[in-house]
Design an enzyme around this catalytic site. Sequence first.
Site, PDB file in Angstrom:
ATOM      1  N   LYS A  26       7.680  -1.694   6.529  1.00  0.00           N
ATOM      2  CA  LYS A  26       7.707  -0.425   5.802  1.00  0.00           C
ATOM      3  C   LYS A  26       8.943  -0.364   4.932  1.00  0.00           C
ATOM      4  O   LYS A  26       9.996  -0.885   5.291  1.00  0.00           O
ATOM      5  CB  LYS A  26       7.624   0.757   6.761  1.00  0.00           C
ATOM      6  CG  LYS A  26       8.602   0.771   7.893  1.00  0.00           C
ATOM      7  CD  LYS A  26       8.210   1.809   8.945  1.00  0.00           C
ATOM      8  CE  LYS A  26       9.120   1.730  10.150  1.00  0.00           C
ATOM      9  NZ  LYS A  26       8.626   2.467  11.294  1.00  0.00           N
ATOM     10  N   GLU A  61       0.834  -1.206   0.000  1.00  0.00           N
ATOM     11  CA  GLU A  61       0.000   0.000   0.000  1.00  0.00           C
ATOM     12  C   GLU A  61       0.863   1.248   0.000  1.00  0.00           C
ATOM     13  O   GLU A  61       1.975   1.231   0.536  1.00  0.00           O
ATOM     14  CB  GLU A  61      -0.840   0.042   1.292  1.00  0.00           C
ATOM     15  CG  GLU A  61      -1.951  -0.953   1.321  1.00  0.00           C
ATOM     16  CD  GLU A  61      -2.675  -0.947   2.668  1.00  0.00           C
ATOM     17  OE1 GLU A  61      -3.765  -1.502   2.735  1.00  0.00           O
ATOM     18  OE2 GLU A  61      -2.132  -0.403   3.643  1.00  0.00           O
ATOM     19  N   ARG A 117      -1.519   9.664  11.421  1.00  0.00           N
ATOM     20  CA  ARG A 117      -2.285   8.435  11.568  1.00  0.00           C
ATOM     21  C   ARG A 117      -3.558   8.726  12.342  1.00  0.00           C
ATOM     22  O   ARG A 117      -3.530   9.457  13.330  1.00  0.00           O
ATOM     23  CB  ARG A 117      -1.453   7.394  12.319  1.00  0.00           C
ATOM     24  CG  ARG A 117      -2.109   6.037  12.366  1.00  0.00           C
ATOM     25  CD  ARG A 117      -1.148   5.013  12.904  1.00  0.00           C
ATOM     26  NE  ARG A 117      -1.679   3.673  12.782  1.00  0.00           N
ATOM     27  CZ  ARG A 117      -0.928   2.578  12.835  1.00  0.00           C
ATOM     28  NH1 ARG A 117       0.372   2.679  12.989  1.00  0.00           N
ATOM     29  NH2 ARG A 117      -1.462   1.394  12.736  1.00  0.00           N
ATOM     30  N   LYS A 147       2.331   4.470   1.374  1.00  0.00           N
ATOM     31  CA  LYS A 147       2.555   4.900   2.753  1.00  0.00           C
ATOM     32  C   LYS A 147       2.433   6.422   2.766  1.00  0.00           C
ATOM     33  O   LYS A 147       3.334   7.130   2.326  1.00  0.00           O
ATOM     34  CB  LYS A 147       3.945   4.464   3.227  1.00  0.00           C
ATOM     35  CG  LYS A 147       4.215   4.820   4.666  1.00  0.00           C
ATOM     36  CD  LYS A 147       5.551   4.258   5.105  1.00  0.00           C
ATOM     37  CE  LYS A 147       5.783   4.445   6.578  1.00  0.00           C
ATOM     38  NZ  LYS A 147       5.551   5.801   7.032  1.00  0.00           N
ATOM     39  N   ARG A 178      -1.809   8.555  16.673  1.00  0.00           N
ATOM     40  CA  ARG A 178      -0.876   7.441  16.828  1.00  0.00           C
ATOM     41  C   ARG A 178      -0.590   7.195  18.313  1.00  0.00           C
ATOM     42  O   ARG A 178      -0.400   6.083  18.739  1.00  0.00           O
ATOM     43  CB  ARG A 178       0.398   7.823  16.068  1.00  0.00           C
ATOM     44  CG  ARG A 178       1.682   7.176  16.467  1.00  0.00           C
ATOM     45  CD  ARG A 178       1.864   5.872  15.725  1.00  0.00           C
ATOM     46  NE  ARG A 178       3.200   5.347  15.892  1.00  0.00           N
ATOM     47  CZ  ARG A 178       3.648   4.768  17.005  1.00  0.00           C
ATOM     48  NH1 ARG A 178       2.848   4.657  18.051  1.00  0.00           N
ATOM     49  NH2 ARG A 178       4.868   4.311  17.065  1.00  0.00           N
ATOM     50  N   GLU A 184      -4.839   7.472   7.222  1.00  0.00           N
ATOM     51  CA  GLU A 184      -3.886   8.571   7.365  1.00  0.00           C
ATOM     52  C   GLU A 184      -4.579   9.845   6.859  1.00  0.00           C
ATOM     53  O   GLU A 184      -5.156   9.856   5.775  1.00  0.00           O
ATOM     54  CB  GLU A 184      -2.644   8.230   6.523  1.00  0.00           C
ATOM     55  CG  GLU A 184      -1.454   9.080   6.793  1.00  0.00           C
ATOM     56  CD  GLU A 184      -0.540   8.589   7.925  1.00  0.00           C
ATOM     57  OE1 GLU A 184      -0.874   7.594   8.628  1.00  0.00           O
ATOM     58  OE2 GLU A 184       0.513   9.220   8.109  1.00  0.00           O
TER      59      GLU A 184
HETATM   60  P1  ATP Z   1       6.087   3.780  13.879  1.00  0.00           P
HETATM   61  O1  ATP Z   1       4.713   4.359  13.721  1.00  0.00           O
HETATM   62  O2  ATP Z   1       6.256   2.496  13.137  1.00  0.00           O
HETATM   63  O3  ATP Z   1       6.580   3.764  15.270  1.00  0.00           O
HETATM   64  P2  ATP Z   1       6.982   6.148  12.749  1.00  0.00           P
HETATM   65  O4  ATP Z   1       6.120   6.969  13.625  1.00  0.00           O
HETATM   66  O5  ATP Z   1       8.355   6.598  12.469  1.00  0.00           O
HETATM   67  O6  ATP Z   1       7.100   4.675  13.201  1.00  0.00           O
HETATM   68  P3  ATP Z   1       6.765   5.396  10.128  1.00  0.00           P
HETATM   69  O7  ATP Z   1       8.020   4.668  10.297  1.00  0.00           O
HETATM   70  O8  ATP Z   1       6.802   6.521   9.185  1.00  0.00           O
HETATM   71  O9  ATP Z   1       6.201   5.980  11.440  1.00  0.00           O
HETATM   72  O10 ATP Z   1       5.659   4.314   9.680  1.00  0.00           O
HETATM   73  C1  ATP Z   1       4.480   3.989  10.267  1.00  0.00           C
HETATM   74  C2  ATP Z   1       3.356   4.969   9.967  1.00  0.00           C
HETATM   75  O11 ATP Z   1       3.011   5.024   8.588  1.00  0.00           O
HETATM   76  C3  ATP Z   1       2.047   4.558  10.572  1.00  0.00           C
HETATM   77  O12 ATP Z   1       2.006   4.865  11.923  1.00  0.00           O
HETATM   78  C4  ATP Z   1       1.018   5.328   9.771  1.00  0.00           C
HETATM   79  O13 ATP Z   1       0.818   6.588  10.350  1.00  0.00           O
HETATM   80  C5  ATP Z   1       1.691   5.564   8.460  1.00  0.00           C
HETATM   81  N1  ATP Z   1       1.007   4.960   7.299  1.00  0.00           N
HETATM   82  C6  ATP Z   1       0.823   5.588   6.116  1.00  0.00           C
HETATM   83  N2  ATP Z   1       0.218   4.805   5.223  1.00  0.00           N
HETATM   84  C7  ATP Z   1      -0.004   3.620   5.823  1.00  0.00           C
HETATM   85  C8  ATP Z   1      -0.599   2.401   5.395  1.00  0.00           C
HETATM   86  N3  ATP Z   1      -1.072   2.240   4.155  1.00  0.00           N
HETATM   87  N4  ATP Z   1      -0.651   1.392   6.288  1.00  0.00           N
HETATM   88  C9  ATP Z   1      -0.174   1.543   7.554  1.00  0.00           C
HETATM   89  N5  ATP Z   1       0.403   2.685   8.007  1.00  0.00           N
HETATM   90  C10 ATP Z   1       0.494   3.712   7.152  1.00  0.00           C
END
Ligand code: ATP
Length: 607
Positions: free
Chosen positions: A441, A265, A272, A267, A288, A318
Amino acid sequence: MAASGSDIKFIDVVKALESIEATTQRTVMAKLLSSLLKRTPPNVIDKVIYFILGQLRPDWEGVELGVAEKLTFRAIANATGVPVKQVEDLYKRLGDVGETARRVMGSKPQQAGGKSILEFFGGGATEELTMGKVYDTLMSIARASGEGAQDTKVKLLTYLFSRAKPEEAKYIARFVIGRLRLGVADMTILDALSDAYKVPRDALERAYHIYPDLGYIAKMVAQEGQNALAKIHVTPGVPIQPMLAERLNTPTEILAKLGGVAMVEYKYDGERAQVHKTRDGEVRIFSRRLENITHAYPDVVEYVKEAIDAKEFIVEGEIIAIDPDTGEFRPFQELMHRKRKHDIKEAMKEYPVNIFLFDVMYVDGQDLTNLPLIDRKRKLLEILKPSEYVHLATWRIINDAEELDKFFHEAISDGCEGVMCKSIKADSIYEMGARGWLWIKYKRDYRSELTDTLDLVVVGAFWGRGKRAGTYGALLIAAYDPKTDQFYTVSKVGSGFTDEDLVKLKQMLDPYRIPHRHPRVVSKMEPDVWFVPAVVLEIIGAEITLSPLHTCCMGAVRPDVGLAIRFPRFTGRYRTDKSPEQATTVDEILEMYKEQKKVKIEEGANP
Ligand code: ATP
């Protein structure tokens, strides 16, 4: 020793807090906590837990005391008869409101101010504070609102200080201004609960993921033991701990880890959002970190009510800042403007958003968290009627590394920060609160920085919407290639135009309007309107990225992929002094791409 009675003396809680504060070991901290819990009667156990966490209710309920430092000093002064100025001076010297309160209380006998307050509340000066009394008074302080709220808050706080022993005053003062600083983590509380009530730690943690309210969970197990945990269910209105992703750096590794096939998907780079609709029709949005952020997105509340056909639900997606004219994503920082509580109406207009949904965890009485991803997605498709504002996250089932890489670049050129690769195996449940290998991711390691401007040629346009209706909301722009004498598209730009620019551009461009693509233009995109390449504009962007959507430098860096400008913006300069053949060339763009300063993207930071 089991606790008896219906309350615990506040001084006993304070003594435990003093030892907790003094320890440097987490295991000792948990033991001390456990012993305090054992001594606490079950009906006030939640109050003790909340106090230790420095909150009155779980964060997601958003209960705030609304007490500033100044107000606290006033209450201390009222309760002791020591002038406010003196209290403030002492605070300036000590830098700790708790220590200030303790010293002022200790040094002065309580005076008339305090006494009259006691009379006001009908309490005796000798009556000891209990946890229940302290908590209930703090709750009344939080609930005081409207006219005269500040006075009521000071009065109630004065009452607490009047009855507090110096050590008690220390912790009350720190609590009210939000600086308890005990550093007791939620996980330590779970350890202590497990130890105190002999309940397995993982059962407690599971309950905490489903219902992140430690006061509530503590009370349940204190009153009924482990069996009570079976009564804790996923409940619309109560946030669940979000599922988290692991990270890998190559498509091959990712596919191998996921068993050769994945649901991949986009990202999205926004905020979130866990969106709940409760039985009584109320929509709540949690972040989040499980904060209630509904107040920042009243528009999203309405959008999802419209777009989701279910009485009760929990969905996840998101929220993205969006340019309403081009439909392009805006940088994630724009969402910050939504956090100002006062001018939310203004911010809503100025920073419109869309939501992209990617999961569903609950629908009409059914907890879906234990279903495999494919089934959850099916359910989401069933209840969602996508609209202009509510979309399904772009997804594809992929079993080939090259295809995954291509999709990844498509995601980036569409303004995303990468892709999420999700397991579609039978065990691909929604793992609350866990960072596991069901979701992986795949993000860029580096982001580049574009510092130079570019002079680009307008070759097409898209009609504007809303207040831009009747003008060109976004322009398709291109770079020049002297080798072929053609123009290759590099971006769709919709930002940086003032209302005057939009009018002026229409006048400038209309004489060049033609019914089809000009033979000197090479484009994969189909704009609403085509032009003879003539008008040159100065453009700035965040960086140059790979893109399968644009033809500029197609194949030069990677097969079938061109270069594009990310977050392009018109600088305001019309380069009427330049002919289209004098525009930035494709070779210059390739050079700029290679020369760009690379900036490492920190884990956890948004690019
Ligand atoms: P984490 O949330 O894993 O602790 P982080 O805050 O650094 O790490 P990222 O590493 O950027 O966040 O990746 C996770 C975030 O990506 C999710 O918390 C969500 O907000 C976002 N996201 C965007 N698109 C999607 C998707 N299709 N499925 C799941 N998450 C997504």
